[in-house]
Design a protein around this motif. Structure first.
Motif, PDB file in Angstrom:
ATOM      1  N   CYS A  37     -14.448   1.873  -8.398  1.00  9.70           N
ATOM      2  CA  CYS A  37     -15.770   1.508  -7.886  1.00  9.70           C
ATOM      3  C   CYS A  37     -16.114  -0.005  -8.360  1.00  9.70           C
ATOM      4  N   VAL A  38     -15.713  -0.615  -9.548  1.00  9.17           N
ATOM      5  CA  VAL A  38     -16.028  -1.562  -9.996  1.00  9.17           C
ATOM      6  C   VAL A  38     -15.532  -2.661  -9.039  1.00  9.17           C
ATOM      7  N   LEU A  39     -14.095  -2.565  -8.856  1.00  9.10           N
ATOM      8  CA  LEU A  39     -13.273  -3.205  -8.183  1.00  9.10           C
ATOM      9  C   LEU A  39     -13.942  -3.571  -6.456  1.00  9.10           C
ATOM     10  N   ILE A  40     -14.362  -2.491  -5.936  1.00  7.22           N
ATOM     11  CA  ILE A  40     -14.795  -2.369  -4.886  1.00  7.22           C
ATOM     12  C   ILE A  40     -16.325  -3.472  -4.828  1.00  7.22           C
ATOM     13  N   ARG A  41     -17.059  -3.176  -5.785  1.00  5.57           N
ATOM     14  CA  ARG A  41     -18.331  -3.996  -6.050  1.00  5.57           C
ATOM     15  C   ARG A  41     -18.057  -5.145  -6.242  1.00  5.57           C
ATOM     16  N   LEU A  62      -8.485  -8.880   7.954  1.00  4.62           N
ATOM     17  CA  LEU A  62      -7.593  -7.587   7.647  1.00  4.62           C
ATOM     18  C   LEU A  62      -8.068  -7.085   6.112  1.00  4.62           C
ATOM     19  N   ILE A  63      -8.393  -5.960   6.189  1.00  5.78           N
ATOM     20  CA  ILE A  63      -9.203  -5.016   5.168  1.00  5.78           C
ATOM     21  C   ILE A  63      -8.227  -4.025   4.570  1.00  5.78           C
ATOM     22  N   SER A  64      -8.358  -3.727   3.391  1.00  2.00           N
ATOM     23  CA  SER A  64      -7.636  -3.054   2.687  1.00  2.00           C
ATOM     24  C   SER A  64      -8.464  -2.239   1.583  1.00  2.00           C
ATOM     25  N   LEU A  65      -9.088  -0.968   1.888  1.00  2.55           N
ATOM     26  CA  LEU A  65      -9.987  -0.512   1.248  1.00  2.55           C
ATOM     27  C   LEU A  65      -9.659   1.070   0.867  1.00  2.55           C
ATOM     28  N   LEU A  66      -9.488   1.456  -0.227  1.00  2.94           N
ATOM     29  CA  LEU A  66      -8.987   2.785  -0.536  1.00  2.94           C
ATOM     30  C   LEU A  66      -7.820   3.174   0.080  1.00  2.94           C
ATOM     31  N   SER A 114       0.656  -1.229   0.070  1.00  2.00           N
ATOM     32  CA  SER A 114      -0.126  -0.016   0.149  1.00  2.00           C
ATOM     33  C   SER A 114       0.870   1.326  -0.051  1.00  2.00           C
ATOM     34  N   LYS A 115       2.104   0.992   0.216  1.00  2.00           N
ATOM     35  CA  LYS A 115       3.012   2.343   0.134  1.00  2.00           C
ATOM     36  C   LYS A 115       3.307   2.751  -1.402  1.00  2.00           C
ATOM     37  N   LYS A 116       2.512   1.848  -2.381  1.00  2.00           N
ATOM     38  CA  LYS A 116       2.700   2.471  -3.766  1.00  2.00           C
ATOM     39  C   LYS A 116       1.192   2.750  -3.940  1.00  2.00           C
ATOM     40  N   ASN A 117       0.819   3.276  -5.140  1.00  2.00           N
ATOM     41  CA  ASN A 117      -0.645   3.629  -5.483  1.00  2.00           C
ATOM     42  C   ASN A 117      -1.254   1.944  -5.779  1.00  2.00           C
ATOM     43  N   ASP A 118      -2.233   1.620  -5.024  1.00  2.00           N
ATOM     44  CA  ASP A 118      -2.753   0.375  -5.103  1.00  2.00           C
ATOM     45  C   ASP A 118      -4.419   0.599  -4.910  1.00  2.00           C
ATOM     46  N   LEU A 119      -5.063   0.269  -6.246  1.00  2.00           N
ATOM     47  CA  LEU A 119      -6.647   0.588  -6.167  1.00  2.00           C
ATOM     48  C   LEU A 119      -7.297  -0.802  -5.914  1.00  2.00           C
ATOM     49  N   VAL A 120      -6.729  -1.770  -5.780  1.00  2.00           N
ATOM     50  CA  VAL A 120      -7.529  -3.199  -5.697  1.00  2.00           C
ATOM     51  C   VAL A 120      -7.738  -3.276  -4.030  1.00  2.00           C
ATOM     52  N   PRO A 121      -9.078  -3.379  -3.794  1.00  2.00           N
ATOM     53  CA  PRO A 121      -9.281  -3.697  -2.580  1.00  2.00           C
ATOM     54  C   PRO A 121      -9.356  -5.174  -1.944  1.00  2.00           C
ATOM     55  N   SER A 122      -9.385  -5.404  -0.785  1.00  2.00           N
ATOM     56  CA  SER A 122      -9.145  -6.864  -0.475  1.00  2.00           C
ATOM     57  C   SER A 122      -9.607  -6.801   0.987  1.00  2.00           C
ATOM     58  N   TYR A 124     -24.187  -1.373   1.600  1.00  2.00           N
ATOM     59  CA  TYR A 124     -23.188  -0.887   0.877  1.00  2.00           C
ATOM     60  C   TYR A 124     -22.760  -1.358  -0.383  1.00  2.00           C
ATOM     61  N   HIS A 125     -23.069  -2.488  -0.521  1.00  2.00           N
ATOM     62  CA  HIS A 125     -23.048  -3.067  -2.060  1.00  2.00           C
ATOM     63  C   HIS A 125     -23.796  -2.243  -2.773  1.00  2.00           C
ATOM     64  N   ASN A 126     -25.186  -1.865  -2.637  1.00  2.00           N
ATOM     65  CA  ASN A 126     -26.180  -1.491  -3.224  1.00  2.00           C
ATOM     66  C   ASN A 126     -25.632   0.025  -3.491  1.00  2.00           C
ATOM     67  N   HIS A 127     -25.440   0.836  -2.305  1.00  2.00           N
ATOM     68  CA  HIS A 127     -24.711   2.094  -2.455  1.00  2.00           C
ATOM     69  C   HIS A 127     -23.416   2.232  -3.741  1.00  2.00           C
ATOM     70  N   ILE A 128     -22.493   1.230  -3.623  1.00  2.00           N
ATOM     71  CA  ILE A 128     -21.352   1.096  -4.490  1.00  2.00           C
ATOM     72  C   ILE A 128     -22.249   1.025  -5.879  1.00  2.00           C
ATOM     73  N   ASP A 129     -22.966   0.241  -6.189  1.00  2.00           N
ATOM     74  CA  ASP A 129     -23.687  -0.222  -7.457  1.00  2.00           C
ATOM     75  C   ASP A 129     -24.074   1.010  -7.982  1.00  2.00           C
ATOM     76  N   GLU A 130     -24.860   1.847  -7.041  1.00  2.00           N
ATOM     77  CA  GLU A 130     -25.327   3.101  -7.424  1.00  2.00           C
ATOM     78  C   GLU A 130     -24.382   4.040  -8.059  1.00  2.00           C
ATOM     79  N   ILE A 131     -23.299   4.069  -7.466  1.00  2.00           N
ATOM     80  CA  ILE A 131     -22.255   4.999  -7.803  1.00  2.00           C
ATOM     81  C   ILE A 131     -21.672   4.507  -9.102  1.00  2.00           C
ATOM     82  N   VAL A 132     -21.618   3.354  -9.135  1.00  2.00           N
ATOM     83  CA  VAL A 132     -21.104   2.721 -10.511  1.00  2.00           C
ATOM     84  C   VAL A 132     -21.989   3.008 -11.694  1.00  2.00           C
ATOM     85  N   GLN A 133     -23.169   2.877 -11.505  1.00  2.00           N
ATOM     86  CA  GLN A 133     -24.241   3.114 -12.516  1.00  2.00           C
ATOM     87  C   GLN A 133     -24.238   4.499 -12.851  1.00  2.00           C
ATOM     88  N   ARG A 134     -23.982   5.471 -11.891  1.00  2.00           N
ATOM     89  CA  ARG A 134     -23.918   7.081 -12.248  1.00  2.00           C
ATOM     90  C   ARG A 134     -22.726   7.133 -13.042  1.00  2.00           C
TER      91      ARG A 134
END
Length: 403
Positions: A242-246, A124-128, A107-115, A288-298
């Motif tokens: 956003c798609v990766l989080i969804r 162990l969570i890595s989100l944004l 994560s010290k580098k630019n990492d967009l993939v959540p897990s 939160y999946h529904n909220h993320i999906d709404e952001i993805v659709q917009r």
């Protein structure tokens, strides 16, 4: 012979690297024997191996020694602030695997993939920009230096306040927060913070993009097109994030075993969850999946609008290009039509005797013939051009059938 036998033992401790033979005419000083002691070679090999290992660790972010974090207790209070611990001690203390910390170290580098990694008694969570280790009564918030956001930044200070309120049950909905276990409250705080950041970023991107699209409706300029291209790139990066989080939430919701293992408090108390007994965490993740999906659709709609605008602009530019080509063809037809008048004038102006100049109607005849030929050629060329313009798809198909 005696001197030769005495010199042989002296060469046993030396490893000859290369030997340049001497000729009979050369002196003994021109001959070289390059030799190095064996212990020196072993030391150089060890130093080279350590250097390569250090470069490998620096390249991939593994084995950096220590990891900095802030710890919170079961009441939401700060138990330890900006503590540095060796990765080996962190792995042994919390029952993790060495490979689990690769996501935190990378994560010290630019990492967009959540897990989200679920272990025996921890999550162990890595989100944004949030990297955290959640246990049944403790939360470790790691420092993500690579994204430019440290534990002392204003963004993380705001998140820490939200996290403390969630862990202390100081939210507006007291009944729902009290019914949730400690680890679910920590997860909800992380998702709320991430969702808030994504919503704010989406609003900024959509506002700027909509403004650029509105300006392009009135006037198309190079600067506006360049700004539209920049915004389109930003929208695509945001959309991918956003798609990766969804997708991560989709994978979690499809795995019953992982959902059951996320009940850390029950596991600590010895309560075993069966396959379908995970309604609380499933409802939380689905929300939160529904909220993320709404952001993805917009965001997807905004990208579609940008793409549609680009296609319309390309059509307009093609139409303008066709108009310029048509104007050039009309000028070419006009120049071709003037060729008749020029031809008649050249014949009339020759120094040969044609007896036309002796008559009273010679000039009028040359003028009428020249103007008539010019008009005739021009009308013929314009009619041919209009015939090509009126050609449609149906006419093209008929010509192909006839052919």
């Amino acid at each position: 012979m005696i001197r030769l036998r005495q010199s042989i033992p002296l060469l046993r401790g030396i490893r000859v690297a290369s030997f340049i033979p001497c000729t009979a005419r050369r002196s003994l000083h021109n001959c070289r024997v390059q030799a190095e002691p064996a212990p020196y070679n072993n030391t150089a090999a060890m130093l080279l191996q350590k250097n390569l290992l250090h470069r490998n660790n620096t390249l991939y972010g593994y084995g950096n020694g220590t990891i900095r974090y802030t710890a919170f207790d079961s009441q939401g209070n700060t138990k330890a602030s900006s503590v540095e611990m060796k990765r080996e001690d962190l792995v042994a203390q919390h029952g993790l695997l060495p490979r689990d910390l690769r996501k935190i170290e990378k994560s010290k580098k630019n990492d967009l993939v959540p897990s989200i990694l679920v272990r025996r008694d921890s999550i162990l969570i890595s989100l944004l920009t949030i990297k955290a280790l959640i246990k049944a009564d403790t939360v470790l918030l790691f420092d993500s230096v690579g994204s430019g956001i440290s534990l002392n930044s204003s963004t993380h200070r705001d998140f820490i306040q939200v996290l403390k309120q969630r862990l202390k049950n100081e939210t507006s909905d007291e009944t729902s927060s009290q019914a949730q276990p400690y680890e679910f409250r920590a997860l909800e705080a992380i998702f709320v913070f991430a969702l808030s950041n994504l919503t704010s970023e989406m609003r900024v991107l959509l506002t700027i993009t909509q403004g650029v699209l509105t300006d392009l409706e009135s006037d198309i300029t190079r600067d506006k097109l360049r700004l539209l291209l920049i915004q389109n790139k930003k929208l695509k990066v945001f959309y991918k994030k956003c798609v990766l989080i969804r997708d991560m939430l989709d994978d979690l919701l499809e795995d019953d075993d992982i959902l059951c293992d996320m009940y850390l408090t029950d596991w600590k108390e010895g309560i075993v969850r069966i396959e379908d007994d995970h309604s609380e965490i499933e409802m939380l993740l689905e929300t939160y999946h529904n909220h993320i999906d709404e952001i993805v659709q917009r965001t997807e709609n905004a990208i579609s609008n940008v793409k549609t605008t680009e296609e319309i602009i390309n059509i307009i530019l093609d139409s303008n290009r066709n108009q310029l080509m048509l104007l050039s063809i009309k000028f070419g037809v006009g120049m071709f039509a003037l060729g008749g008048a020029i031809f008649v004038g050249s014949l009339y102006g020759m120094n040969l005797e044609n007896f036309i100049e002796e008559t009273n109607y010679g000039y009028a005849l040359a003028f009428v013939v020249g103007i008539g030929s010019t008009i005739w050629f021009y009308v013929l060329g314009i009619r041919s051009l209009h015939r090509l313009q009126r050609m449609s798809l149906l006419n093209t198909l008929k010509q192909k059938r006839k052919g």
